[in-house]
Every structure is written in C-alpha cells, then in structure tokens.
Scaffold this motif. Structure first.
Motif, PDB file in Angstrom:
ATOM      1  N   VAL A  59      -1.694   2.358   5.230  1.00  0.00           N
ATOM      2  CA  VAL A  59      -1.335   1.158   5.990  1.00  0.00           C
ATOM      3  C   VAL A  59      -2.420   0.866   7.024  1.00  0.00           C
ATOM      4  O   VAL A  59      -3.162   1.754   7.431  1.00  0.00           O
ATOM      5  CB  VAL A  59       0.048   1.292   6.667  1.00  0.00           C
ATOM      6  CG1 VAL A  59       1.141   1.413   5.631  1.00  0.00           C
ATOM      7  CG2 VAL A  59       0.074   2.468   7.618  1.00  0.00           C
ATOM      8  N   LYS A  60      -2.515  -0.390   7.436  1.00  0.00           N
ATOM      9  CA  LYS A  60      -3.529  -0.821   8.399  1.00  0.00           C
ATOM     10  C   LYS A  60      -2.867  -1.512   9.583  1.00  0.00           C
ATOM     11  O   LYS A  60      -1.837  -2.171   9.443  1.00  0.00           O
ATOM     12  CB  LYS A  60      -4.507  -1.808   7.748  1.00  0.00           C
ATOM     13  CG  LYS A  60      -5.250  -1.272   6.542  1.00  0.00           C
ATOM     14  CD  LYS A  60      -6.278  -0.248   6.938  1.00  0.00           C
ATOM     15  CE  LYS A  60      -7.082   0.215   5.741  1.00  0.00           C
ATOM     16  NZ  LYS A  60      -7.240   1.635   5.657  1.00  0.00           N
ATOM     17  N   PRO A 115       0.817  -1.224   0.000  1.00  0.00           N
ATOM     18  CA  PRO A 115       0.000   0.000   0.000  1.00  0.00           C
ATOM     19  C   PRO A 115       0.846   1.266   0.000  1.00  0.00           C
ATOM     20  O   PRO A 115       2.041   1.250   0.291  1.00  0.00           O
ATOM     21  CB  PRO A 115      -0.777  -0.114   1.312  1.00  0.00           C
ATOM     22  CG  PRO A 115       0.140  -0.873   2.209  1.00  0.00           C
ATOM     23  CD  PRO A 115       0.836  -1.871   1.310  1.00  0.00           C
ATOM     24  N   SER A 140      -5.769  -0.542   0.506  1.00  0.00           N
ATOM     25  CA  SER A 140      -5.456  -1.639   1.423  1.00  0.00           C
ATOM     26  C   SER A 140      -6.653  -2.536   1.684  1.00  0.00           C
ATOM     27  O   SER A 140      -6.521  -3.760   1.715  1.00  0.00           O
ATOM     28  CB  SER A 140      -4.946  -1.094   2.759  1.00  0.00           C
ATOM     29  OG  SER A 140      -3.671  -0.564   2.618  1.00  0.00           O
TER      30      SER A 140
END
Length: 103
Positions: free
Chosen positions: A17-18, A12, A69
């Motif tokens: 971002v996760k 990503p 994402s």
C-alpha cells in the motif's frame, strides 16, 4: 451465477500500500501532470489509514495482483490523463486489459 454478484475490490497486496504522499511522488517522478492543493484548515477529520480489502476477490476468484502499486498508479494516472485529452474509455480499458493479460 449468484456467487459473482456484489461488490469486488481489486487492489494491491497488503504489504504494497502507498500513502498519498508516495502516490504524489510517483506521479511527479514520472512527469505526470497533477495539481496538488493542501487545505490550510481541516474541516473534517479524515481516517489515518484507508485500504481496499481484496480478500473476497482473492478467495472467491483466486485473483492476486500482477502489478505492484507503483505500476498500477502510473497506469491509472496515465489512463485519466488520456481520457481527459479525448481518448475513449473503451479504448483505454482494452489497452490496460491487454497489458495485464500479457503478464
């Protein structure tokens, strides 16, 4: 050519971002069957932040993510579920390449 040798990260954008918790929430919100276990004790210290560095891929291949994402996570989780139910990796890879190429 030698310019293409070596490791490449595809992931990503830095602003997409996760966290692990967000990934689990995405899976649950999409009825993806996952099993989550939280350790009662911490045996090894984990890094607080991990992320793929896609700079080499962006600069040398002129590549940028087309999927955000959330889409990539859903497709990845679905890929593994289908694979472990017996679908072939070649078939699943081809399907994802076709989806990505159609964008």
């Amino acid at each position: 050519p030698s310019i293409y040798l070596g490791a490449w990260n595809f992931g990503p954008k830095t602003d997409d971002v996760k966290t692990v918790k967000e990934i689990i929430e995405i899976a649950k919100a999409n009825d993806l069957q996952i099993k989550v276990e939280v350790a009662s004790t911490i045996e090894k210290q984990e890094a607080n932040y991990l992320s793929l560095n896609i700079d080499k891929t962006k600069n040398k291949l002129k590549w940028n993510p087309k999927w955000d994402s959330e889409v990539a996570i859903k497709l990845s989780l679905n890929w593994y579920q289908k694979f472990y139910k017996g679908e072939t990796a070649n078939k699943l890879i081809k399907e994802n390449i076709e989806k990505y190429s159609a964008i």
